[in-house]
Design an enzyme around this catalytic site. Structure first.
Site, PDB file in Angstrom:
ATOM      1  N   SER A 197      33.329  44.593  33.374  1.00  0.00           N
ATOM      2  CA  SER A 197      34.396  45.460  33.848  1.00  0.00           C
ATOM      3  C   SER A 197      33.739  46.222  35.075  1.00  0.00           C
ATOM      4  CB  SER A 197      34.681  46.427  33.053  1.00  0.00           C
ATOM      5  OG  SER A 197      35.461  45.780  31.595  1.00  0.00           O
ATOM      6  N   HIS A 201      36.965  39.176  28.264  1.00  0.00           N
ATOM      7  CA  HIS A 201      37.200  39.876  26.954  1.00  0.00           C
ATOM      8  C   HIS A 201      38.318  39.002  26.397  1.00  0.00           C
ATOM      9  CE1 HIS A 201      36.331  43.687  29.276  1.00  0.00           C
ATOM     10  NE2 HIS A 201      35.434  43.736  28.243  1.00  0.00           N
TER      11      HIS A 201
END
Ligand code: PNS
Length: 166
Positions: A128, A17
């Protein structure tokens, strides 16, 4: 002033990210990172916890603001005056989901363009959910997430283990 929104679940933020957020800063004058709800995912961290980790991880990027928004990404983009929604693409498997999302958002608001960036090779396998799986089993995730996130994961999972939650 070209403003972009980087939306996501960020549960938690990873170096993948951060790669996209950092590169968005090279193109746009202001970048809003928005923690939004993905109804398909059950979150480990609260929205406030996710915003806190994102804010720490991006504090060196002075054009970035991180916040939580409860609603549609296009409504958030309008609220912040953004012309673009920036999303990272890791692999072909991301494509179908992202195409659907971009088409839906385009239908909802034609003034906001979705911009895709290919995730840098070294982060292409990080997600994630994989980070959470490894951390939940006691594995080392420090190569994939900032230290504040690795610490928060260790804390969450040690509490879960102590409480007998698997
Ligand atoms: O990190 P994620 O889970 O891939 O991010 C997905 C997210 C949160 C950006 C997406 O689910 C989203 O935009 N949620 C807000 C609700 C919305 O605007 N839905 C319309 C797009 S399909």
């Amino acid at each position: 002033m070209k403003i972009a929104v980087c939306p996501g679940s960020f549960d938690p933020v990873t170096y993948g990210h951060l790669d996209i957020i950092t590169r968005a800063c090279d193109i746009f004058d202001r970048v809003y990172v928005a923690v939004l709800t993905n109804p398909a995912k059950e979150a480990l961290f609260t929205p406030d916890e996710r915003v806190e980790m994102l804010s720490k991880a991006t504090k060196h990027l002075d054009i970035v603001t991180c916040e939580h928004f409860d609603g549609l990404v296009v409504d958030y983009a309008k609220l912040r005056g953004a012309i673009a929604i920036v999303r990272g693409l890791r692999a072909v498997t991301d494509f179908e989901v992202e195409l659907k999302m971009a088409s839906m958002n385009h239908h909802l608001d034609k003034d906001v363009e979705t911009v895709f960036m290919m995730t840098s090779n070294e982060y292409s396998f990080i997600s994630s959910s994989a980070v959470k799986e490894v951390a939940s089993l006691g594995g080392d995730v420090t190569a994939w997430v900032p230290s504040c996130v690795a610490e928060a994961l260790a804390k969450k999972y040690s509490h879960a283990r102590k409480a007998g939650i698997s």
